[in-house]
Design a protein around this motif. Structure first.
Motif, PDB file in Angstrom:
ATOM      1  N   GLY A 226      25.219  46.758  35.617  1.00  0.00           N
ATOM      2  CA  GLY A 226      26.170  46.172  34.678  1.00  0.00           C
ATOM      3  C   GLY A 226      26.171  46.789  33.300  1.00  0.00           C
ATOM      4  O   GLY A 226      26.930  46.356  32.421  1.00  0.00           O
ATOM      5  N   GLN A 227      25.339  47.820  33.060  1.00  0.00           N
ATOM      6  CA  GLN A 227      25.389  48.491  31.758  1.00  0.00           C
ATOM      7  C   GLN A 227      26.704  49.251  31.588  1.00  0.00           C
ATOM      8  O   GLN A 227      27.165  49.475  30.474  1.00  0.00           O
ATOM      9  N   LEU A 228      27.295  49.646  32.704  1.00  0.00           N
ATOM     10  CA  LEU A 228      28.613  50.252  32.729  1.00  0.00           C
ATOM     11  C   LEU A 228      29.493  49.458  33.692  1.00  0.00           C
ATOM     12  O   LEU A 228      28.996  48.918  34.684  1.00  0.00           O
ATOM     13  N   THR A 229      30.790  49.384  33.391  1.00  0.00           N
ATOM     14  CA  THR A 229      31.737  48.736  34.291  1.00  0.00           C
ATOM     15  C   THR A 229      32.439  49.804  35.116  1.00  0.00           C
ATOM     16  O   THR A 229      33.152  50.650  34.574  1.00  0.00           O
ATOM     17  N   GLY A 230      32.207  49.794  36.422  1.00  0.00           N
ATOM     18  CA  GLY A 230      32.894  50.726  37.293  1.00  0.00           C
ATOM     19  C   GLY A 230      34.336  50.285  37.502  1.00  0.00           C
ATOM     20  O   GLY A 230      34.589  49.136  37.873  1.00  0.00           O
ATOM     21  N   LEU A 231      35.288  51.178  37.252  1.00  0.00           N
ATOM     22  CA  LEU A 231      36.701  50.848  37.423  1.00  0.00           C
ATOM     23  C   LEU A 231      37.199  51.169  38.831  1.00  0.00           C
ATOM     24  O   LEU A 231      37.995  50.424  39.390  1.00  0.00           O
ATOM     25  N   ALA A 232      36.736  52.293  39.377  1.00  0.00           N
ATOM     26  CA  ALA A 232      37.165  52.671  40.728  1.00  0.00           C
ATOM     27  C   ALA A 232      36.255  53.757  41.261  1.00  0.00           C
ATOM     28  O   ALA A 232      35.699  54.561  40.506  1.00  0.00           O
ATOM     29  N   VAL A 233      36.111  53.766  42.587  1.00  0.00           N
ATOM     30  CA  VAL A 233      35.300  54.758  43.266  1.00  0.00           C
ATOM     31  C   VAL A 233      36.210  55.599  44.155  1.00  0.00           C
ATOM     32  O   VAL A 233      37.027  55.058  44.909  1.00  0.00           O
ATOM     33  N   ALA A 234      36.082  56.918  44.062  1.00  0.00           N
ATOM     34  CA  ALA A 234      36.996  57.826  44.759  1.00  0.00           C
ATOM     35  C   ALA A 234      36.516  58.117  46.174  1.00  0.00           C
ATOM     36  O   ALA A 234      36.235  59.256  46.557  1.00  0.00           O
ATOM     37  N   ALA A 235      36.435  57.069  46.980  1.00  0.00           N
ATOM     38  CA  ALA A 235      35.984  57.172  48.369  1.00  0.00           C
ATOM     39  C   ALA A 235      36.931  56.396  49.266  1.00  0.00           C
ATOM     40  O   ALA A 235      37.780  55.636  48.783  1.00  0.00           O
ATOM     41  N   ASP A 236      36.776  56.572  50.564  1.00  0.00           N
ATOM     42  CA  ASP A 236      37.629  55.866  51.520  1.00  0.00           C
ATOM     43  C   ASP A 236      37.354  54.366  51.522  1.00  0.00           C
ATOM     44  O   ASP A 236      38.234  53.562  51.807  1.00  0.00           O
ATOM     45  N   GLN A 237      36.115  54.004  51.248  1.00  0.00           N
ATOM     46  CA  GLN A 237      35.737  52.599  51.243  1.00  0.00           C
ATOM     47  C   GLN A 237      34.720  52.331  50.138  1.00  0.00           C
ATOM     48  O   GLN A 237      34.138  53.263  49.581  1.00  0.00           O
ATOM     49  N   ARG A 238      34.503  51.075  49.835  1.00  0.00           N
ATOM     50  CA  ARG A 238      33.546  50.720  48.795  1.00  0.00           C
ATOM     51  C   ARG A 238      32.141  51.188  49.174  1.00  0.00           C
ATOM     52  O   ARG A 238      31.832  51.351  50.345  1.00  0.00           O
ATOM     53  N   VAL A 239      31.328  51.361  48.131  1.00  0.00           N
ATOM     54  CA  VAL A 239      29.965  51.830  48.330  1.00  0.00           C
ATOM     55  C   VAL A 239      29.012  50.661  48.132  1.00  0.00           C
ATOM     56  O   VAL A 239      29.117  49.923  47.136  1.00  0.00           O
TER      57      VAL A 239
END
Length: 323
Positions: free
Chosen positions: A216-229
């Motif tokens: 939570g120190q950074l907010t991930g906006l999106a991951v460039a993969a086919d599915q969530r990690v």
């Protein structure tokens, strides 16, 4: 009839002896040295995986493993060194998506990837866009909307990296907005710039800041993969965030000079693949933001060639080049 049977037995014995000799020749002598040349500084993801896999190769096959870091010129120095090595499987390159990118990005690098054969691609890690938790745009849609008509600034670990090219492509081709790239000397510096509020966004492979996004120190906006990690399961894919099909991965792979015998490539692939399948190794890779990959040597070769073409499209579309 007896003579025929005698000849058959003699022939079978000869074949068995030849096979035994061939097998013995295919195996390196106990204690034989294996050199892993890494195109990046110690402590990075390629270096870490080279040492994890190398240590297990040494333990399981009684070999001396030497990991040598030769950073510089976008990892091209290390690549040239391996291309010029004796093609007997004793000197391998450990590299990342930079190898696929550089095939198009660098005009005069002095080699082609055709001078290499892929042994194994052992782990992949997607690019992730992230912001400071204090940033008003805490989803990708909000971030883009709030920066419409403005120049978006983003930080990465350098020029010509997978993170840099993925971000440039995303903003210019998909969002259709201006973006300013702020390159840093490494991933930690780029991440710290966002944590400190100096740059609004950081783009990095997940392995570069998995703990900060997961914590939570950074907010991930999106991951460039086919599915969530799994390690950052709350972060949506770009498809879920409204940009279908956008995918950009880095990875770590092992390569050999192209004249290396195919049997040696297959043997090394099997040894490395067995290590990646070990539960302790898999858990270690997942914890630092990688997805372990298992593939035969031909499958790994096909994967790498697809990566070369995917990054070629992005680099050429953006008009990027390095002398």
């Amino acid at each position: 009839m007896k003579n025929i049977w005698a000849l058959a037995v003699a022939f079978a014995a000869s074949v068995a002896a030849t096979a035994a000799i061939t097998t013995a020749l295919a195996q390196p002598a106990p204690g034989a040295q294996l050199n892993l040349i890494v195109g990046f500084a110690a402590g990075g993801s390629a270096d870490s995986i080279a040492r994890v896999v190398g240590n297990r190769l040494g333990e399981k096959h009684n070999r001396k493993i030497v990991v040598e870091n030769r950073p510089g010129a976008g990892a091209n120095i290390a690549t040239r060194a391996v291309i010029g090595a004796t093609p007997d499987g004793s000197t391998l390159l450990v590299s990342t998506a930079a190898l696929a990118i550089n095939e198009t990005l660098y005009r005069n690098k002095g080699f082609s990837v055709d001078a290499l054969r892929t042994i194994a691609v052992v782990a992949t890690t997607p690019e992730v866009f992230a912001v400071n938790p204090a940033n008003p745009g805490q989803t990708l849609a909000d971030f883009v909307q709030q920066n419409r008509g403005k120049e978006i600034t983003f930080a990465t670990a350098g020029i010509g990296t997978s993170s840099h090219i993925a971000a440039e492509y995303f903003f210019s081709q998909l969002v259709k907005t201006e973006a300013r790239h702020v390159p840093f000397r490494g991933g930690p510096d780029a991440t710290n710039a966002v944590l400190g509020g100096h740059v609004p966004m950081v783009v990095s492979s997940l392995s570069g800041f998995a703990s900060q996004v997961a914590g939570g120190q950074l907010t991930g906006l999106a991951v460039a993969a086919d599915q969530r990690v799994a390690v950052i399961g709350k972060v949506p894919t770009f498809t879920e965030a409204g940009y279908p099909g956008f995918k950009a991965m880095s990875w770590v792979g092992f390569f050999a000079p192209s004249a290396t015998p195919s049997a040696e490539l297959v043997r090394l692939n099997k040894e490395i693949d067995d290590i990646v399948r070990e539960p302790a190794i898999r858990e270690r890779l997942i914890a630092i933001g990688f997805d372990p990959m298992n593939a035969t040597q031909p499958e790994a070769e096909t994967y790498f060639r697809r990566e070369v073409e995917q990054w070629r499209k992005m680099v050429q579309t953006l008009g990027l080049s390095v002398e």
